[in-house]
Design a protein around this motif. Sequence first.
Motif, PDB file in Angstrom:
ATOM      1  N   LYS A   1      -5.473  16.132  -8.739  1.00 50.30           N
ATOM      2  CA  LYS A   1      -5.386  16.894  -7.497  1.00 50.30           C
ATOM      3  C   LYS A   1      -4.094  17.699  -7.438  1.00 50.30           C
ATOM      4  O   LYS A   1      -3.050  17.254  -7.897  1.00 50.30           O
TER       5      LYS A   1
ATOM      6  N   PRO B   1      -4.249  -0.453  -6.840  1.00 50.97           N
ATOM      7  CA  PRO B   1      -3.745  -1.097  -5.618  1.00 50.97           C
ATOM      8  C   PRO B   1      -3.467  -2.591  -5.780  1.00 50.97           C
ATOM      9  O   PRO B   1      -2.601  -3.127  -5.112  1.00 50.97           O
TER      10      PRO B   1
ATOM     11  N   GLU C   1      -1.217   9.414  -7.656  1.00 56.37           N
ATOM     12  CA  GLU C   1      -2.215   8.683  -6.871  1.00 56.37           C
ATOM     13  C   GLU C   1      -1.985   7.184  -7.034  1.00 56.37           C
ATOM     14  O   GLU C   1      -1.378   6.747  -8.010  1.00 56.37           O
ATOM     15  N   PHE C   2      -2.483   6.450  -6.057  1.00 62.83           N
ATOM     16  CA  PHE C   2      -2.322   4.992  -6.040  1.00 62.83           C
ATOM     17  C   PHE C   2      -3.472   4.409  -6.856  1.00 62.83           C
ATOM     18  O   PHE C   2      -4.515   4.078  -6.331  1.00 62.83           O
TER      19      PHE C   2
ATOM     20  N   VAL D   1       6.901   9.644  -0.621  1.00 68.21           N
ATOM     21  CA  VAL D   1       6.191   8.399  -0.921  1.00 68.21           C
ATOM     22  C   VAL D   1       6.808   7.294  -0.083  1.00 68.21           C
ATOM     23  O   VAL D   1       8.024   7.238   0.059  1.00 68.21           O
ATOM     24  N   TYR D   2       5.993   6.432   0.481  1.00 66.42           N
ATOM     25  CA  TYR D   2       6.529   5.202   1.052  1.00 66.42           C
ATOM     26  C   TYR D   2       5.517   4.081   0.923  1.00 66.42           C
ATOM     27  O   TYR D   2       4.335   4.315   0.698  1.00 66.42           O
TER      28      TYR D   2
ATOM     29  N   LYS E   1       0.858  -1.171   0.000  1.00 64.44           N
ATOM     30  CA  LYS E   1       0.000   0.000   0.000  1.00 64.44           C
ATOM     31  C   LYS E   1       0.900   1.228   0.000  1.00 64.44           C
ATOM     32  O   LYS E   1       1.843   1.309   0.773  1.00 64.44           O
ATOM     33  N   VAL E   2       0.621   2.161  -0.900  1.00 62.30           N
ATOM     34  CA  VAL E   2       1.480   3.326  -1.063  1.00 62.30           C
ATOM     35  C   VAL E   2       0.872   4.516  -0.321  1.00 62.30           C
ATOM     36  O   VAL E   2      -0.327   4.770  -0.415  1.00 62.30           O
ATOM     37  N   PHE E   3       1.707   5.199   0.445  1.00 66.48           N
ATOM     38  CA  PHE E   3       1.276   6.395   1.172  1.00 66.48           C
ATOM     39  C   PHE E   3       1.993   7.626   0.625  1.00 66.48           C
ATOM     40  O   PHE E   3       3.161   7.547   0.254  1.00 66.48           O
ATOM     41  N   PHE E   4       1.308   8.730   0.581  1.00 65.99           N
ATOM     42  CA  PHE E   4       1.890   9.979   0.087  1.00 65.99           C
ATOM     43  C   PHE E   4       1.876  11.051   1.172  1.00 65.99           C
ATOM     44  O   PHE E   4       0.975  11.085   2.006  1.00 65.99           O
ATOM     45  N   ILE E   5       2.871  11.916   1.106  1.00 61.91           N
ATOM     46  CA  ILE E   5       2.876  13.116   1.959  1.00 61.91           C
ATOM     47  C   ILE E   5       2.733  14.302   0.999  1.00 61.91           C
ATOM     48  O   ILE E   5       3.718  14.762   0.416  1.00 61.91           O
TER      49      ILE E   5
END
Lengths: 277, 93
Positions: free
Chosen positions: B48, B62, B58-59, B80-81, B20-24
């Motif tokens: 966005k 998934p 964006e992911f 990104v992580y 699962k990819v997370f964004f800051i």
Amino acid sequence: MTQLAQREIAETHPRDVLLRQDRLPHIWCPGCGLGIALNCFLGALMKSGLDLKKVAVVSGIGCAGRVAGYINLDSFHTTHGRAIPFATGLKLANPELKVVVFSGDGDLIAIGGNHFIHAARRNMDITVICVNNFNYGMTGGQLGPTTPTTAFTTTSPYGNREHPFNIPYLAAGSGAVYVARWTTLHVRRLERSMIEALQKKGFALVEVISPCPTLYGRRNKMPTGVEEMEYYRRKSVIRHGADPRDVEIRYEGEIVVGKFVDVEKPTFIDLLPNDNR
Amino acid sequence: MVRLWRTPLDLDAVQRPRGKVFFIPARCKGCELCITYCPKNALALSDKLNEKGYHLPEFADPDACVACGLCEMICPEFAVYVEEVTEEAKSDE
């Protein structure tokens, strides 16, 4: 879908423990490779098993000189070109420290060129990470000692008429015990190489070829970071153990990457008389 | 699904990792390296914008993500992580 998108947003990054978060986002341009080099370096620090309380990072001046300000370890931002002498003093005063110099080609090879070759000749026990973006980024993209012949920069609008330095050859010829070169596209290999360099005793050099889309890339038909990385993907060749004489980078030519030198040699501190250590 | 020229003997035992990819968003500068170099094309450019006006990734897919972590390593902005999704976490959802 909006709810899913909401859940993908985070506040902190796994690397944040080693970063000064109040200074982020950093000042480097979109597509710059310095962030990738720093990311790999932090990964290498975490995986190397070193005591992070005994690691000191020294940077000079330039875009790469900002690295010391972003790492949340003992880090020093020194005068232009003098990162290596500063690191040498640090290491001799406290030989227990692991001293890392993280700086750019302009700082290490141009202004600090003499310090670089003499630290390599003495085999000072420091790790040097030299980020090479082929020009002086912070001052406006001027011609540097690593700009390939015929490349265009702010101060060479008709093409560079000088021969560039071949950094691995310079380091190997001066006596470095570990010399490797990777581009910022080879993230995993770069990280592994940095771990090896950190664990190596003696003068270890990792050259990181990094995009500078704003200044170098824009004048050389690679205006974005992605295009410059695409050039690395097409033109880089992995050749471990290649003779450093043959790894010169020519304009739009192939980039030979890999580990070129890995030898054992007594360091400067090893050669000191026992009571002076 | 990857087509195989022979069925591996341990096909039942081996689980394809999921990530699962997370964004800051505040850190992103829209360089698109994560989107370009994702080996599974799991990321895409979204409409966005963040507060600085950069288009965010964006992911998008998934299911495609195998938690290889290349986006995390290639992101110059620490924005990104990836976290690997374990079986227990999946059953919780």
